[in-house]
Design an enzyme around this catalytic site. Structure first.
Site, PDB file in Angstrom:
ATOM      1  N   ARG A  47       0.847  -1.177   0.000  1.00  0.00           N
ATOM      2  CA  ARG A  47       0.000   0.000   0.000  1.00  0.00           C
ATOM      3  C   ARG A  47       0.887   1.233   0.000  1.00  0.00           C
ATOM      4  O   ARG A  47       1.984   1.242   0.562  1.00  0.00           O
ATOM      5  CB  ARG A  47      -0.870   0.038   1.270  1.00  0.00           C
ATOM      6  CG  ARG A  47      -2.017  -0.915   1.285  1.00  0.00           C
ATOM      7  CD  ARG A  47      -2.898  -0.703   2.510  1.00  0.00           C
ATOM      8  NE  ARG A  47      -2.270  -1.125   3.735  1.00  0.00           N
ATOM      9  CZ  ARG A  47      -1.767  -0.316   4.636  1.00  0.00           C
ATOM     10  NH1 ARG A  47      -1.777   0.989   4.439  1.00  0.00           N
ATOM     11  NH2 ARG A  47      -1.224  -0.778   5.733  1.00  0.00           N
ATOM     12  N   TYR A  87      -1.329  -3.763  -6.956  1.00  0.00           N
ATOM     13  CA  TYR A  87      -1.105  -4.622  -5.795  1.00  0.00           C
ATOM     14  C   TYR A  87      -2.075  -4.402  -4.641  1.00  0.00           C
ATOM     15  O   TYR A  87      -2.413  -3.260  -4.309  1.00  0.00           O
ATOM     16  CB  TYR A  87       0.327  -4.399  -5.276  1.00  0.00           C
ATOM     17  CG  TYR A  87       0.688  -5.407  -4.226  1.00  0.00           C
ATOM     18  CD1 TYR A  87       0.664  -5.069  -2.881  1.00  0.00           C
ATOM     19  CD2 TYR A  87       0.962  -6.729  -4.566  1.00  0.00           C
ATOM     20  CE1 TYR A  87       0.936  -6.003  -1.899  1.00  0.00           C
ATOM     21  CE2 TYR A  87       1.245  -7.671  -3.588  1.00  0.00           C
ATOM     22  CZ  TYR A  87       1.228  -7.311  -2.264  1.00  0.00           C
ATOM     23  OH  TYR A  87       1.494  -8.239  -1.295  1.00  0.00           O
ATOM     24  N   LYS A 107      -9.571  -2.394   1.433  1.00  0.00           N
ATOM     25  CA  LYS A 107      -9.309  -1.236   2.281  1.00  0.00           C
ATOM     26  C   LYS A 107     -10.094  -0.009   1.822  1.00  0.00           C
ATOM     27  O   LYS A 107     -10.635   0.749   2.629  1.00  0.00           O
ATOM     28  CB  LYS A 107      -7.808  -0.929   2.243  1.00  0.00           C
ATOM     29  CG  LYS A 107      -6.947  -2.082   2.722  1.00  0.00           C
ATOM     30  CD  LYS A 107      -7.290  -2.497   4.133  1.00  0.00           C
ATOM     31  CE  LYS A 107      -6.345  -3.519   4.667  1.00  0.00           C
ATOM     32  NZ  LYS A 107      -6.642  -3.898   6.062  1.00  0.00           N
ATOM     33  N   HIS A 126     -11.223  -2.364  11.277  1.00  0.00           N
ATOM     34  CA  HIS A 126     -10.087  -3.197  10.858  1.00  0.00           C
ATOM     35  C   HIS A 126      -9.890  -4.282  11.906  1.00  0.00           C
ATOM     36  O   HIS A 126      -8.985  -4.205  12.745  1.00  0.00           O
ATOM     37  CB  HIS A 126      -8.854  -2.290  10.736  1.00  0.00           C
ATOM     38  CG  HIS A 126      -7.668  -2.957  10.123  1.00  0.00           C
ATOM     39  ND1 HIS A 126      -6.381  -2.536  10.364  1.00  0.00           N
ATOM     40  CD2 HIS A 126      -7.559  -4.006   9.285  1.00  0.00           C
ATOM     41  CE1 HIS A 126      -5.532  -3.297   9.672  1.00  0.00           C
ATOM     42  NE2 HIS A 126      -6.227  -4.193   9.017  1.00  0.00           N
ATOM     43  N   SER A 170      -1.671  -3.610  11.028  1.00  0.00           N
ATOM     44  CA  SER A 170      -1.282  -4.500   9.943  1.00  0.00           C
ATOM     45  C   SER A 170      -0.105  -5.375  10.354  1.00  0.00           C
ATOM     46  O   SER A 170       0.828  -4.898  11.001  1.00  0.00           O
ATOM     47  CB  SER A 170      -0.871  -3.635   8.749  1.00  0.00           C
ATOM     48  OG  SER A 170      -1.879  -2.678   8.537  1.00  0.00           O
ATOM     49  N   CYS A 198       0.265  -7.674  12.549  1.00  0.00           N
ATOM     50  CA  CYS A 198       0.531  -7.878  13.988  1.00  0.00           C
ATOM     51  C   CYS A 198      -0.181  -9.114  14.518  1.00  0.00           C
ATOM     52  O   CYS A 198      -0.407  -9.239  15.727  1.00  0.00           O
ATOM     53  CB  CYS A 198       0.079  -6.655  14.791  1.00  0.00           C
ATOM     54  SG  CYS A 198       1.231  -5.289  14.667  1.00  0.00           S
ATOM     55  N   ASP A 206      -9.635  -9.726   8.982  1.00  0.00           N
ATOM     56  CA  ASP A 206      -9.136  -8.376   8.701  1.00  0.00           C
ATOM     57  C   ASP A 206     -10.174  -7.261   8.819  1.00  0.00           C
ATOM     58  O   ASP A 206      -9.811  -6.136   9.162  1.00  0.00           O
ATOM     59  CB  ASP A 206      -8.543  -8.348   7.284  1.00  0.00           C
ATOM     60  CG  ASP A 206      -7.709  -7.115   7.041  1.00  0.00           C
ATOM     61  OD1 ASP A 206      -7.931  -6.435   6.036  1.00  0.00           O
ATOM     62  OD2 ASP A 206      -6.858  -6.794   7.894  1.00  0.00           O
ATOM     63  N   ARG A 233       2.070 -12.124  -0.010  1.00  0.00           N
ATOM     64  CA  ARG A 233       0.729 -12.478   0.461  1.00  0.00           C
ATOM     65  C   ARG A 233       0.227 -13.793  -0.122  1.00  0.00           C
ATOM     66  O   ARG A 233       0.646 -14.181  -1.213  1.00  0.00           O
ATOM     67  CB  ARG A 233      -0.255 -11.374   0.044  1.00  0.00           C
ATOM     68  CG  ARG A 233       0.062 -10.019   0.644  1.00  0.00           C
ATOM     69  CD  ARG A 233      -0.546  -9.870   2.005  1.00  0.00           C
ATOM     70  NE  ARG A 233      -0.039  -8.704   2.718  1.00  0.00           N
ATOM     71  CZ  ARG A 233      -0.608  -8.255   3.831  1.00  0.00           C
ATOM     72  NH1 ARG A 233      -1.686  -8.842   4.295  1.00  0.00           N
ATOM     73  NH2 ARG A 233      -0.093  -7.234   4.473  1.00  0.00           N
TER      74      ARG A 233
HETATM   75  O1  LIG Z   1      -2.810  -4.373   0.693  1.00  0.00           O
HETATM   76  C1  LIG Z   1      -1.623  -4.678   0.761  1.00  0.00           C
HETATM   77  O2  LIG Z   1      -0.837  -4.545  -0.136  1.00  0.00           O
HETATM   78  C2  LIG Z   1      -1.102  -5.243   2.023  1.00  0.00           C
HETATM   79  S1  LIG Z   1      -1.878  -4.469   3.324  1.00  0.00           S
HETATM   80  C3  LIG Z   1      -3.084  -5.528   3.879  1.00  0.00           C
HETATM   81  C4  LIG Z   1      -3.536  -6.616   3.147  1.00  0.00           C
HETATM   82  C5  LIG Z   1      -4.485  -7.451   3.709  1.00  0.00           C
HETATM   83  C6  LIG Z   1      -4.968  -7.182   4.962  1.00  0.00           C
HETATM   84  N1  LIG Z   1      -4.544  -6.106   5.660  1.00  0.00           N
HETATM   85  C7  LIG Z   1      -3.605  -5.298   5.154  1.00  0.00           C
HETATM   86  C8  LIG Z   1      -3.211  -4.148   6.004  1.00  0.00           C
HETATM   87  O3  LIG Z   1      -2.271  -3.424   5.695  1.00  0.00           O
HETATM   88  O4  LIG Z   1      -3.876  -3.996   7.060  1.00  0.00           O
HETATM   89 MN   LIG Z   2      -5.435  -5.324   7.425  1.00  0.00          MN
END
Ligand SMILES: O=C(O)CSc1cccnc1C(=O)O
Ligand SMILES: [Mn+2]
Length: 630
Positions: free
Chosen positions: A92, A242, A251, A271, A293, A295, A318, A412
């Site tokens: 992200r 991505y 998100k 979240h 994230s 954790c 999530d 992932r």
């Molecule tokens: O989206 C991404 O590239 C990784 S971030 C993510 C992915 C799945 C679940 N949670 C997250 C997060 O950053 O909380």
């Molecule tokens: Mn997340």
């Protein structure tokens, strides 16, 4: 985006597998707007069928985006694939993620003069339109425009919301099919209702771009931008293929737009993982937990308890959408349909149930590959034989002991929830599951006890607002700085954090509200030698055991400076895998907490300012007063 209802573009561009007559008119208009802007070579309406999925996977394999993983039997039948991104597109991009409102303060609190705001980025509607027009015109030239009708939540549930994602990435279609519910049936459910508009393109780099082009993963990292317009329920994402940047149901929709819809409609978009826990007496309760994230939400959501007689089942890892029902019970759904979990660190010790989940119908991204046709990531050392050769996430030969990781730290797995062996039978209940406990937590090596309970809802909201945690690789951060991450929502607030706090505080006004008990946990405290004080993983079931016994009325807590702490000897430590210094694990060092109060006061003053609710200010001052008495 212009509205051109005579569909001149759709009529001009082959609509590969549909007709304008078979689509709801609002969907047609949206497609027309996007087609006239992006000028694709053709348009494909996704139906979510297996045939479609096979065609898309075949297309991705042919253009080198994904490769099969023959180590796992019937890899083609079980659809197990490895995708590699352009190394410049791996996480992200918070700095390029914006919320657009007419009034800036609706998006973010005004930080103190000279302070860089950490609670989201605002962009004016005019600048949002400008950013779109600088990037999108003609961006889908020679590409297929995929139209993905999708539902966040079980189709037809009163909790669920529908979106339409328009994208030029077949990889995004494949991942959205796993992560959400997609298909033509969604259009039937939608009818002529409104929907969340999600436009995505991987973009086309400018001719003078410095980024190395990789034809199997097109992107435009230098101009990536992720835009949200909550008052129009609109998301526009450009330049990244991505994860959270491109799978817009996650998100962007379920949290940023979702949190604004939730505020307006009186519910909570968070979240959070959702798990079901059954105790040795057979009583089943549901718990949500917000950890930043990477954790350990996925690990907890699928935990294999070491305490005998306990069972944990997974509803989600999530995101939670929660609302009070007529009886005042807080009920939650997982709006997602899949897991997009962090691969590194996942193994048969840390998360055995995840390892039983992810080797079917999964797309791995940026993990390493093994010479026997499998995958590898840091933490899997004991699970592959020494003689296999490893190719790292960049496609380069990797040798054991190398300073660089074989798998990208944010690599992932993307897997349907239904593959999870401990999925809770109620995970798709359209009415949601009843929540008894909310847990906040983070990765804190110092000073924060293993678990404590909030004295009441308002104190619990303060604890959520005060969350801090070691940074992780989920979004560009690499050093171990302790970051503020209130409610684990810092990168995902859809609106002003101060208003979000007021919205949480207002839940006490819901008629008959049976407010869940709120706790804070910290699995990651270390001693002076840097060793973890608590074994964690399956032994975290002992913390959940204490929490359940506490809400069942056992007299096992004592008030303290920070909240209700476990009485000594109240924990079940039978057959614990290692000696634990419980005194140190629950100690409240005065110097640490004086520093923590200073950090919180500074953060609230500099980042939230006048938007901080008085109730939260009062909780901080009460904590400060208690710390003085330590
Ligand atoms: O989206 C991404 O590239 C990784 S971030 C993510 C992915 C799945 C679940 N949670 C997250 C997060 O950053 O909380
Ligand atoms: Mn997340």
């Amino acid at each position: 985006l212009s509205t051109n209802n005579n569909y001149e573009y759709i009529r001009k561009i082959p609509l590969l597998n549909s007709s304008t007559e078979s689509l709801p008119s609002k969907v047609c208009s949206y497609i027309e707007e996007c087609a006239s802007l992006c000028c694709p070579k053709d348009i494909y309406i996704c139906d979510g069928s297996d045939t479609e999925y096979e065609h898309l996977l075949n297309f991705l394999e042919k253009n080198g985006t994904i490769s099969p993983l023959p180590k796992y039997e019937n890899c083609y039948d079980f659809n197990i694939w490895l995708a590699r991104t352009n190394p410049a597109d791996v996480a992200r991009v918070e700095k390029r993620t914006f919320i657009s409102t007419e009034c800036k303060r609706d998006t973010i609190p005004i930080p103190r003069e000279g302070v860089i705001g950490e609670l989201g980025n605002w962009i004016s509607p005019g600048d949002m339109d400008k950013a779109i027009l600088e990037r999108f015109p003609g961006c889908m030239k020679d590409r297929t425009m995929y139209v993905i009708p999708f539902s966040m939540g079980p189709v037809g549930s009163p909790f669920s919301k529908i979106g339409i994602e328009i994208t030029d990435s077949a990889y995004v279609v494949c991942c959205m099919r796993i992560m959400t519910r997609i298909g033509k049936n969604i259009l039937e459910t939608l009818g002529n209702d409104d929907f969340v508009k999600c436009l995505h393109s991987v973009g086309v780099p400018k001719s003078d771009s410095k980024v190395e082009i990789n034809s199997s993963w097109p992107c435009d990292p230098e101009r990536t931008i992720i835009l949200h317009r909550p008052d129009k329920n609109e998301i526009v994402s450009y330049g990244s293929g991505y994860g959270g940047n491109s799978l817009l149901g996650k998100k962007c929709f379920a949290l940023r737009i979702g949190s604004t819809i939730a505020k307006n409609e009186g519910w909570l978009a968070e979240h959070m993982l959702i798990l079901a826990i059954t105790d040795p007496k057979g009583r089943k309760r549901y718990i949500t937990a917000a950890f930043p994230s990477a954790c350990g939400k996925t690990n907890l959501a699928m935990l294999k308890p070491t305490l005998p007689g306990y069972k944990i089942e997974c509803v989600g890892d999530d995101i939670a959408w929660m609302r009070f029902d007529q009886e005042g019970r807080l009920r939650a759904i997982n709006p997602e349909n899949g897991f997009f979990g962090v691969a590194p660190g996942t193994n048969c010790i840390t998360n055995p149930n995840a390892m039983k989940t992810i080797f079917k119908n999964t797309i791995f991204t940026n993990v390493a590959a093994t010479s026997d046709g499998g995958v590898f990531w840091e933490g899997m050392e004991e699970e592959i034989s020494d003689d296999v050769e490893i190719t790292d996430w960049r496609g380069k030969k990797w040798t054991r002991g190398s300073k660089t990781p074989a798998a990208h730290p944010n690599s992932r797995f993307c897997t349907p929830i239904k593959e999870c062996p401990v999925i809770d039978p109620g995970w798709e209940d359209p009415a949601g599951v009843p929540i008894d406990v909310i847990i906040f937590g983070g990765r804190r090596p110092e000073g924060i006890p293993l678990v404590y309970q909030a004295r009441n809802w308002q104190h619990g909201v303060f604890i959520g607002a005060s969350m801090r945690s070691e940074a992780t690789a989920a979004a560009e951060h690499t050093d171990k700085v302790i970051m503020h991450d209130p409610f684990a929502m810092r990168p995902f607030f859809g609106y002003n954090f101060g208003h979000y706090l007021n919205h949480w505080l207002s839940m006490t006004k819901v008629k008959n509200a049976k407010l869940p008990a709120i706790f804070h946990v910290n699995w990651f405290r270390k001693n002076a030698d840097g060793q973890y004080l608590w074994p964690g993983f399956g032994d975290n079931s002992r913390v959940l055991d204490w929490i359940l016994r506490k809400i069942d009325g056992e007299n096992i807590a004592v008030d303290s400076t920070v909240g209700l702490l476990p009485k000594s000897e109240s924990f079940n430590l039978e057959n614990l895998s290692k000696d634990v210094n419980m005194e140190e694990l629950f100690s409240l060092p005065k110097s640490f907490w004086e520093k923590e109060v200073r950090h919180l006061r500074e953060y609230f003053d500099m980042q939230v300012g006048d938007d901080l609710p008085t109730d939260i200010r009062e909780e901080l001052e009460l904590l400060a007063c208690n710390v003085d008495k330590l």
